[in-house]
Design a protein around this motif. Sequence first.
Motif, short mmCIF file in Angstrom:
data_model
loop_
_atom_site.label_atom_id
_atom_site.label_comp_id
_atom_site.label_asym_id
_atom_site.label_seq_id
_atom_site.Cartn_x
_atom_site.Cartn_y
_atom_site.Cartn_z
N TRP A 1 5.76 -5.18 -16.09
CA TRP A 1 4.77 -4.13 -16.35
C TRP A 1 4.06 -3.75 -15.06
CZ3 TRP A 1 3.66 -0.46 -19.51
CH2 TRP A 1 2.38 0.10 -19.54
N ALA A 2 3.70 -4.75 -14.27
CA ALA A 2 3.05 -4.47 -12.98
C ALA A 2 3.97 -3.67 -12.06
CB ALA A 2 2.63 -5.79 -12.31
N MET A 3 5.25 -4.01 -12.05
CA MET A 3 6.19 -3.31 -11.19
C MET A 3 6.32 -1.85 -11.60
SD MET A 3 10.09 -4.46 -10.30
CE MET A 3 10.53 -4.63 -12.03
N TRP A 4 6.47 -1.59 -12.88
CA TRP A 4 6.64 -0.22 -13.33
C TRP A 4 5.34 0.58 -13.28
CZ3 TRP A 4 10.22 -3.03 -16.95
CH2 TRP A 4 11.55 -2.84 -16.55
N ARG A 5 4.20 -0.11 -13.12
CA ARG A 5 2.93 0.59 -12.87
C ARG A 5 2.70 0.81 -11.39
NH1 ARG A 5 0.03 3.16 -16.57
NH2 ARG A 5 -1.92 2.45 -15.66
N GLY A 6 3.65 0.37 -10.55
CA GLY A 6 3.52 0.58 -9.12
C GLY A 6 2.71 -0.48 -8.41
N ARG A 7 2.37 -1.57 -9.10
CA ARG A 7 1.58 -2.63 -8.48
C ARG A 7 2.53 -3.62 -7.83
NH1 ARG A 7 -1.38 -2.20 -13.42
NH2 ARG A 7 -0.58 -4.20 -14.18
N ILE A 8 2.85 -3.36 -6.58
CA ILE A 8 3.77 -4.19 -5.82
C ILE A 8 3.25 -4.33 -4.40
CG2 ILE A 8 5.21 -2.18 -5.29
CD1 ILE A 8 7.60 -4.08 -5.23
N ASP A 9 3.30 -5.53 -3.86
CA ASP A 9 2.81 -5.80 -2.50
C ASP A 9 4.00 -5.76 -1.54
OD1 ASP A 9 1.27 -6.53 -0.34
OD2 ASP A 9 1.26 -8.67 -0.83
N LEU A 10 4.47 -4.57 -1.26
CA LEU A 10 5.67 -4.38 -0.46
C LEU A 10 5.47 -4.87 0.98
CD1 LEU A 10 8.54 -3.17 -0.37
CD2 LEU A 10 7.48 -0.99 0.30
N LYS A 11 6.43 -5.66 1.47
CA LYS A 11 6.37 -6.18 2.82
C LYS A 11 7.34 -5.43 3.74
CE LYS A 11 3.53 -9.52 1.73
NZ LYS A 11 2.12 -9.49 2.17
N GLY A 12 6.97 -5.37 5.02
CA GLY A 12 7.86 -4.81 6.03
C GLY A 12 7.71 -3.32 6.23
N HIS A 13 6.81 -2.66 5.48
CA HIS A 13 6.66 -1.21 5.60
C HIS A 13 5.20 -0.80 5.82
CE1 HIS A 13 10.84 -0.27 4.50
NE2 HIS A 13 10.74 -1.30 3.68
N GLY A 14 4.38 -1.76 6.25
CA GLY A 14 2.98 -1.45 6.48
C GLY A 14 2.21 -1.34 5.19
N PRO A 15 0.93 -1.01 5.29
CA PRO A 15 0.10 -0.88 4.07
C PRO A 15 0.47 0.36 3.28
CG PRO A 15 -1.14 -0.22 6.01
CD PRO A 15 0.15 -0.79 6.52
N ARG A 16 0.12 0.33 2.01
CA ARG A 16 0.36 1.49 1.16
C ARG A 16 -0.43 2.69 1.68
NH1 ARG A 16 1.59 1.97 -4.39
NH2 ARG A 16 1.34 -0.30 -4.63
N PRO A 17 0.19 3.88 1.80
CA PRO A 17 -0.54 5.06 2.25
C PRO A 17 -1.71 5.37 1.33
CG PRO A 17 1.82 5.45 2.30
CD PRO A 17 1.61 4.15 1.59
N GLU A 18 -2.85 5.66 1.91
CA GLU A 18 -4.04 5.93 1.08
C GLU A 18 -3.92 7.25 0.34
OE1 GLU A 18 -7.61 5.60 3.30
OE2 GLU A 18 -7.24 3.52 3.91
N ALA A 19 -3.33 8.21 0.98
CA ALA A 19 -3.20 9.53 0.35
C ALA A 19 -1.74 9.93 0.35
CB ALA A 19 -4.04 10.57 1.08
N ALA A 20 -1.02 9.33 -0.56
CA ALA A 20 0.41 9.61 -0.61
C ALA A 20 0.65 11.02 -1.14
CB ALA A 20 1.10 8.59 -1.53
N SER A 21 1.64 11.67 -0.56
CA SER A 21 2.00 13.01 -1.01
C SER A 21 2.65 12.91 -2.39
CB SER A 21 2.97 13.65 -0.02
OG SER A 21 4.12 12.85 0.13
N ALA A 22 2.64 14.03 -3.09
CA ALA A 22 3.23 14.04 -4.43
C ALA A 22 4.71 13.71 -4.33
CB ALA A 22 3.03 15.42 -5.06
N LEU A 23 5.14 12.76 -5.16
CA LEU A 23 6.52 12.31 -5.11
C LEU A 23 7.37 13.10 -6.09
CD1 LEU A 23 5.96 8.43 -5.00
CD2 LEU A 23 6.44 9.95 -3.09
#
Length: 431
Positions: free
Chosen positions: A197-219
């Motif tokens: 459930w956390a994964m499909w809600r986007g709650r993932i602590d991805l490593k190797g790509h820096g911090p999550r962008p604060e203002a991500a563009s529309a995907l």
Amino acid sequence: MLPHSWRSAAAAITVLWLATLAAAGMIFLSQTLLARRLGPSDYGLFASSLATVSMLAPLAGFGLSQFRLKAYGSEGWSAERWLRPALRFSLLSTMLAWLLLAAWAWFAPGIDAATRTALWALLPVVVGLLAVDLVGSKLRLEERHGALAAWQLLMPGGRLLVAMLAFAAVSVSATAVALGYGLVAALVAMLAAPQLWAMWRGRIDLKGHGPRPEAASALDIPSVAQLSAQAWAYGLAAVLYPIFFQISTVLLKYLGSDAQAGHYGVALAIMTAVYLLPATIYQKFLLSRLHRWAAHDQPKFWRVYRLGNRCMAAAGAAIGLALAALAPWLVPALFGSAYAGVAAVLMVLALCTPIRFLSTSVGSVLLTAQHMRYRVLAMLAATAAAVALNAAAVPHYGELGAAWATVIAESLLLLSMWLGARRVMAKAVIA
């Protein structure tokens, strides 16, 4: 003093390796207890039923976890656009796997009532294996090696508990063991639910790509059809592997007898434990990194590839020799005199150890980008060869025929992987 990155990698591999050893021990002990308690015939019925389910189970998810590692490795945080179609894709593919397994249980030729009941009891294994796979991919992306190590012990630990209860019971059948395995799979799927459930809600602590962008563009959210077009190669590879690995046990049941399937199932259980070593290093530790390095650090990718080949060849040869030397007294001592003939089968299958170890490392080149298509074709050819060779050998030579068919098929797979890797390396050098 080793560099910090090397120490971190060594610590992570050690944790995963210890967990792999523990999982291998649990698998080995489970099969030992069940083989002794059920006897060759009932154990063969159970082992062949589990092999059938294991062959169809990868249809659920159909390579989704492998594709996710590739997507995050190349796209970074932008790969979150695949999350919504992934949920729908998982549900649809799981329903397909269940329907095919139910159809096999009802309509496959030569299925008796006991086998049909065992197959029905093992239905939850489809969802359990999918949950293990998806949560494992999340933990690899987060590089949470301790959690991944603990997670990979749940299924073998639960199965060991079932085997211990079966061994201690006054009376037990293959169907009862199958029900126990199904219950374990259902419980593992329930435990996986919060992580999924956390994964499909986007709650993932991805490593190797820096911090999550604060203002991500529309995907741009892809459709299920677009996801299928991207993931099909990984899915087909995931489906072909258990067919390639388990077809001997299944054909021994239908072209031979339950007892022959039971003998071969014991040898295969030992080989499964042995194969956990390269699988741990490449699938649980290196895979997400290989995708990242292939996209962003080619020199490091090729250094790891060459080192891996040398290490896997040496380890495979050493373990294979030890397995062949120990088989004549190890098998009767562990499984009893009823399985004494398994020693000869295991001595033949020991030849597969260096072959499988090396094909795992060589084939790691073909897990990335456009090279998956070649890998799938190579696996398809090797699987077709395994089915044909087993179908020809099993009726005449039984378990030994199946073992030699497996050695030949493994050699063909290694040869095709090596040819593909050479082609990829040649293009990399030219570029």
